[in-house]
Write an enzyme that holds these catalytic residues in place. Structure first.
Site, mmCIF file in Angstrom:
data_model
loop_
_atom_site.group_PDB
_atom_site.id
_atom_site.type_symbol
_atom_site.label_atom_id
_atom_site.label_comp_id
_atom_site.label_asym_id
_atom_site.label_seq_id
_atom_site.Cartn_x
_atom_site.Cartn_y
_atom_site.Cartn_z
ATOM 1 N N ASP A 125 0.864 -1.175 0.000
ATOM 2 C CA ASP A 125 0.000 0.000 0.000
ATOM 3 C C ASP A 125 0.903 1.227 0.000
ATOM 4 O OD1 ASP A 125 -2.761 1.125 0.320
ATOM 5 O OD2 ASP A 125 -1.827 2.017 2.073
ATOM 6 N N GLU A 168 -1.492 -1.237 -5.968
ATOM 7 C CA GLU A 168 -2.718 -0.632 -6.461
ATOM 8 C C GLU A 168 -2.455 0.017 -7.804
ATOM 9 O OE1 GLU A 168 -5.676 1.065 -3.107
ATOM 10 O OE2 GLU A 168 -3.751 2.046 -3.288
ATOM 11 N N ASP A 172 -3.109 1.342 6.733
ATOM 12 C CA ASP A 172 -2.291 1.042 5.558
ATOM 13 C C ASP A 172 -1.954 -0.454 5.495
ATOM 14 O OD1 ASP A 172 -2.336 3.701 4.899
ATOM 15 O OD2 ASP A 172 -0.378 4.148 5.784
#
Ligand SMILES: [Zn+2]
Length: 423
Positions: A186, A270, A366
């Site tokens: 993340d 991501e 996170d």
């Protein structure tokens, strides 16, 4: 498995005085040709004419080189000038495909350089640390290692008073068999990267004092009389700090990306549309973005930390080590509970804490994001790993990466996501 590896080897050149003057002239001529062609294209557009293609621009370039107005253009190697036109074509292409702003004129002293595209005209003397380039002859460079593979092209860049050659080569390499585990990352501002195993990397704070020094140096430069000796000194200082910032950031990104790609067969991130994020914050002239100031601050720190460059490094370093990068859609990765899969914005009342309103699961937000990112990547592996044999390593786009996971399939089936993500 054998794969083709393309790699750039960078060295600082040690030119003599005449070669330094020639290189500055070549860079200037390339900038001149780029800007002249851009001005022409803009003029055509305003008159409603079609944009000229690369071949037509090359014909014009020949005319410019033969013209009495710009005879000095003929002193530069023609290939480096044609490459300038090619770069302009690429800038237009990036603009048309929504990846970049409309091409802008090149300014003197900003990212200057030129490229030799023809390997037949380049001679490399690895043993003696010398390279021969058209119209420059043999140049020494500060050799730190042997150049491996066949030379494809050479780019010379002028940066903060230094001359750097980037020698791009191609070679066949044996790609090792996958080892190591899968991990989710993340990316954030408060923490640069948080991993699904619970560890994290702090952001690059050492960069902030340099940023302040840069602002100060730029202010000092703006108070000097342009092109005076003091102005030149101030400008050299600005360029020195800019180069230092780039070095610090690159060291940080390499130090972070190398162990990750060595120790993991699959890395899941991501699929953040970084460019879109910074674009939407700026808005357009008609509809300025909401909270422009707050957002551009955030975006600035995103870009400062080089997420895009970090991802690029992960892609190629993983490919070298036989691993893969998977990018997953970012929706709700910070709102879904990894225990009970309840999705709610209520799960995340503060930036840092995650507390599931359904089952009570608690963790750093996170860390939760990284766990969810990893399990989404594992789902892609399971769903698409069945029928994708023989995909090449090192694809960069998300679509290609999704179909590139065949190598990891066997191992992943023995190692379910739940075990990998347990704390
Ligand atoms: Zn829950």
């Amino acid at each position: 498995m054998v794969a083709r590896r393309i790699q750039a080897f960078k060295f600082e050149l040690v030119p003599n005085g005449a070669q330094q003057r020639d290189m500055r002239r070549f860079a200037g001529a390339r900038r001149f040709v780029y800007n002249k062609a851009l001005a022409l294209q803009i003029e055509r557009r305003e008159q409603g004419d079609k944009k000229l293609g690369y071949a037509a621009l090359c014909a014009l370039l020949t005319a410019w080189r033969n013209s009495a107005e710009t005879p000095w253009l003929a002193e530069s190697p023609i290939h480096t000038l044609q490459q300038g036109l090619k770069d302009l074509e690429r800038a237009y292409q990036n603009f048309f495909e929504g990846r970049a702003e409309f091409p802008t004129f090149k300014k003197k002293g900003r990212g200057e350089g030129f490229r030799y595209p023809d390997p037949k005209q380049i001679k490399l003397d690895n043993a003696n640390g010398r390279i021969s380039l058209p119209k420059l002859g043999w140049l020494r460079y500060r050799k730190s290692r042997d150049v491996l593979g066949d030379v494809r092209n050479v780019t010379v860049s002028l940066h903060a008073g230094k001359y750097v050659a980037s020698i791009q080569t191609r070679r066949e390499v044996e790609v090792p068999v996958l080892t190591g585990e899968a991990i989710g990352i993340d990316m954030g501002v408060a923490r640069f990267a948080t991993f699904s195993d619970g560890t994290h990397v702090e952001p690059l704070n050492s960069f902030k004092p340099l940023e302040a020094a840069l602002a100060k140096a730029q202010r000092q430069m703006s108070h000097k009389v342009k092109f005076s000796n003091n102005w030149k000194k101030a400008k050299a200082r600005v360029q020195h700090i800019q180069a230092r910032i780039g070095d610090v950031r690159n060291d940080f990104l390499h130090q972070t990306s190398t162990p990750i790609s060595k120790n993991h067969a699959v890395v899941v991130v991501e699929d953040l549309q970084l460019r879109n994020m910074s674009k939407s914050a700026a808005g357009t002239s008609e509809t300025p973005g909401k909270n422009v100031r707050a957002k551009s601050g955030l975006n600035k720190s995103i870009l400062d930390q080089g997420w895009g460059e970090f991802r690029r490094q992960l892609v190629y370093k993983l490919a070298w080590n036989g691993g893969h990068l998977i990018a997953v859609p970012p929706q709700n990765t910070s709102r879904e509970c990894p225990e009970c899969h309840h999705v709610s914005p209520e799960n995340r009342r503060t930036q840092a804490r995650f507390h599931c309103v359904a089952c009570g699961f608690e963790a750093h937000a996170d860390h939760v994001g990284a766990i969810n990112i990893l399990s989404r990547g594992m789902k892609i592996l399971r769903d698409e790993g069945q029928d994708t044999a023989g995909a090449p390593a090192g694809c960069e786009s998300t679509a290609q990466i999704a179909c590139e996971v065949s190598g990891a399939r066997g191992r992943q089936q023995q190692e379910p996501a739940e075990e990998t993500v347990s704390e």
